[in-house]
Design an enzyme around this catalytic site. Structure first.
Site, PDB file in Angstrom:
ATOM      1  N   GLY A 141       0.844  -1.187   0.000  1.00 52.51           N
ATOM      2  CA  GLY A 141       0.000   0.000   0.000  1.00 52.51           C
ATOM      3  C   GLY A 141       0.877   1.234   0.000  1.00 52.51           C
ATOM      4  CE  LYS A 170       9.933   7.567  -4.413  1.00 48.29           C
ATOM      5  NZ  LYS A 170      10.633   7.227  -5.684  1.00 48.29           N
ATOM      6  CG  ASP A 225       4.570  -3.068  -5.709  1.00 51.65           C
ATOM      7  OD1 ASP A 225       5.168  -4.084  -6.093  1.00 51.65           O
ATOM      8  OD2 ASP A 225       5.118  -2.175  -5.035  1.00 51.65           O
ATOM      9  N   GLY A 257       2.937   3.659   1.322  1.00 51.93           N
ATOM     10  CA  GLY A 257       3.574   3.799   2.625  1.00 51.93           C
ATOM     11  C   GLY A 257       4.254   5.124   2.861  1.00 51.93           C
ATOM     12  NE  ARG A 258       9.359   6.040  -0.450  1.00 52.11           N
ATOM     13  CZ  ARG A 258      10.626   6.245  -0.815  1.00 52.11           C
ATOM     14  NH1 ARG A 258      11.375   7.110  -0.146  1.00 52.11           N
ATOM     15  NH2 ARG A 258      11.147   5.593  -1.828  1.00 52.11           N
ATOM     16  CG  ASP A 291       7.602   4.240  -6.899  1.00 55.43           C
ATOM     17  OD1 ASP A 291       8.282   5.118  -6.343  1.00 55.43           O
ATOM     18  OD2 ASP A 291       7.161   3.248  -6.295  1.00 55.43           O
TER      19      ASP A 291
END
Length: 458
Positions: free
Chosen positions: A91, A114, A253, A93-94, A263
Site C-alpha cells: 500500500g 512521495k 505494484d 507507505g510514503r 516511481d
C-alpha cells in the site's frame, strides 16, 4: 488564489471507489518547506502555474486541499509481486493521491506524492523521501519525457528540513517531499488485492472506473481492460528499450494500468547495448536487467489477467494477453524509427532496418545516445566502420522525420548516465548549489524539442 481560470478544471472521481481502494490520511508536518523545483511547464496543463510560491508550498508541500477536487489525501491499498514473491502487506507507505483535474488535453490527471509522511501501510518506514531521491526522480522523468517514453512527471520538489538515515547513502541526509503528475496511480497490484480478498463487487467497480476515467470507455468488460493495459504496457516496454532505460524494480505494484512509468528508485540508463545491464545492486539475478524488461512487464500483465479471473473466463483473458507480444513488436519498430528521426515506410522494410540497427548497436558497443544523435535523420556518418554498412544501405531510402536544423544538433548528445547524476548531486550536497541540476533540466528540454515531431514542436 490565482488559479488559471482557463486551465484549472478540478475533478474528483476517485471518491467513487475510495471506500474499497483507499484510506484518508494526513500529510506530515514538516519543519520547513523550501521550493527546490517547480515545474511550471507541467503545471500549466492543469492551471497551477499561476500559483505564488507561498500558495505552491501551501498546496504542494503542506497539502491544503485544492478547490473542488479531493477533500484530502488518500493512500491507495494494493498488494503485489516483488521480485516474483507475492506480498499482501503493501500500500502507499510514503505517498498519497491528493488531487485530480482535467488537463488541457481533456484527460484526467492526478497529483500524487512521495515522502509525504507515514500511512497505515508504512510498516517500519518513516514515510519520508531523501532529497537525493527527489533529485534523481526529476532527472529520470525529464529525460524520459524528452525521449518520448510514457512517464509520470515531477511537478514539485520541496525540501522539508529533516535529517534522514538510510543504509544505501551517506547519512544523515536531507529530506524532501515530491509531487508527481500522472494520468492515474492505480497499479496492477490494486487488482491483485481485490482478487486476493475475493472482492468481486470491488473488482467490477474498479474495472469500470479504469475503463471510464483512464481510457474513456463506458464499459465494465474485464477482457477489454486487459487488452488495453497489455497494449499500453507493451508500448512502455518498447520505449524503455529504445531509450536504453532500466527502471530497476518492475514489480507488479510498480506497474501502472495507464501504461505510464513511475516511481523511480534505482533507475539507470545503459551506456551501451548490454542486455545484462542492471540498475539495482540488490537485483543479483538480473531479473530486471535491460534485456529482460519486456518479459518482466509482460509477466506483470499476466498477474493482472490472473486477478481478473475473479470475474471473467480464462480463455478470452488468455487471448487478450497474446496482444502484448504483437503490440511490443510493432511498437519497438515505431519507437526506434522515431528516435532515429526517420519516417516509417511500412511493411518488412521497417523491421529489417530496426533489426540491422539493433545488431550494429550490440556488436559495436558504441554509446547508445551517441549513435542516436549521429544517425538522426537517416544518415550514417562516414567515420562509422563496416559494422554499420548494412544499416547504411537500408536507411538510405528513408526520409527524415524532421530536419537537423535545431541548435541541439550543433552540440553534443545529452545523456543521463550515473556518473553525471552523481556529479549533479555533489554540489547540492556539498554547498547547496543547484545550478547543475537546473542547467541539466534546461538542456534535456532543448533535446526534447529537437526530437519532437514537427507538429508537436510548433
Amino acid at each position: 488564489m490565482p488559479l488559471s481560470p482557463q486551465a484549472y478544471r478540478p475533478a474528483r472521481p476517485l471518491i467513487e471507489i475510495a471506500d474499497f481502494l483507499a484510506d484518508p490520511v494526513e500529510a506530515a508536518d514538516f519543519p520547513q518547506t523550501v521550493i527546490r523545483f517547480r515545474n511550471d511547464r507541467a503545471a500549466a496543463e492543469i492551471g497551477l502555474e499561476t500559483l505564488t510560491d507561498e500558495e505552491w508550498v501551501a498546496h504542494l508541500g503542506r497539502f491544503q486541499p485544492l478547490p473542488d477536487t479531493l477533500p484530502g489525501p488518500m493512500a491507495l491499498r494494493y498488494h503485489g509481486h516483488q521480485f516474483r514473491q507475492y506480498n499482501s502487506d503493501l500500500g502507499d507507505g510514503r505517498g498519497f493521491t491528493f488531487a485530480q483535474m482535467i488537463a488541457t488535453d481533456g484527460r484526467l490527471l492526478e497529483l500524487g506524492t512521495k515522502g509525504s509522511g507515514q500511512t497505515p501501510y508504512s510498516r517500519f518506514g518513516d514515510g519520508r523521501l531523501t532529497l537525493k531521491g527527489g533529485v534523481r526522480e526529476i532527472l529520470a522523468t525529464e529525460m524520459l519525457e524528452a525521449l518520448n517514453v510514457p512517464t509520470s512527471r515531477t511537478l514539485s520538489l520541496i525540501e522539508t528540513g529533516e535529517a534522514l538515515h538510510r543504509g544505501d547513502e551517506p547519512s544523515p541526509t536531507r529530506s524532501a517531499v515530491m509531487v508527481r503528475m500522472s494520468h492515474g496511480h492505480i497499479r496492477i497490484g490494486s487488482f491483485q488485492r481485490l482478487a486476493f480478498e475475493r472482492d468481486e463487487a470491488g473488482m467490477k467497480r474498479l474495472v469500470a472506473y479504469v475503463l471510464r476515467h483512464f481510457y474513456g470507455e463506458a464499459s465494465d468488460d474485464p477482457v477489454r481492460l486487459l487488452t488495453l493495459v497489455a497494449e499500453r504496457a507493451a508500448t512502455l516496454a518498447a520505449h524503455y528499450m529504445t531509450a536504453g532505460f532500466v527502471h530497476g524494480v518492475l514489480n507488479s505494484d510498480n506497474i501502472n494500468v495507464t501504461g505510464e512509468s513511475f516511481d523511480y528508485g534505482p533507475w539507470r540508463f545503459a551506456p551501451t547495448w548490454d542486455p545484462e545491464f542492471t540498475a539495482a545492486y540488490f537485483d543479483q539475478t538480473g531479473l530486471y536487467a535491460l534485456g529482460r524488461q519486456p518479459e518482466a512487464i509482460q509477466w506483470d500483465v499476466m498477474q493482472l489477467a490472473s486477478s481478473l479471473r475473479l470475474i471473467a473466463e480464462s480463455e478470452p483473458l488468455i487471448a487478450a494477453l497474446e496482444g502484448f507480444a504483437t503490440s511490443y513488436l510493432a511498437e519497438i519498430v515505431t519507437a526506434i524509427l522515431w528516435r532515429l528521426g526517420v519516417t516509417p515506410r511500412g511493411g518488412t522494410e521497417d523491421r529489417a532496418l530496426v533489426q540491422s540497427f539493433e545488431r550494429a548497436l550490440r556488436t559495436s558497443q558504441a554509446g547508445i545516445d551517441r549513435v542516436y544523435f549521429d544517425l538522426f535523420g537517416g544518415q550514417v556518418p562516414d567515420h562509422y566502420d563496416d559494422t554499420w554498412s548494412e544499416l547504411r544501405d537500408l536507411i538510405e531510402p528513408y526520409a527524415p522525420r524532421r530536419a537537423r536544423d535545431h541548435a541541439y544538433w550543433q552540440g553534443e548528445p545529452e545523456s543521463m548516465l550515473i556518473d553525471e547524476v552523481e556529479a549533479i548531486w555533489a554540489p547540492i550536497a556539498e554547498r547547496d548549489d543547484w545550478t547543475m541540476l537546473y542547467d541539466k533540466v534546461a538542456r534535456v528540454r532543448v533535446m526534447g524539442a529537437a526530437l519532437a515531431d514537427p507538429d508537436a514542436a510548433a
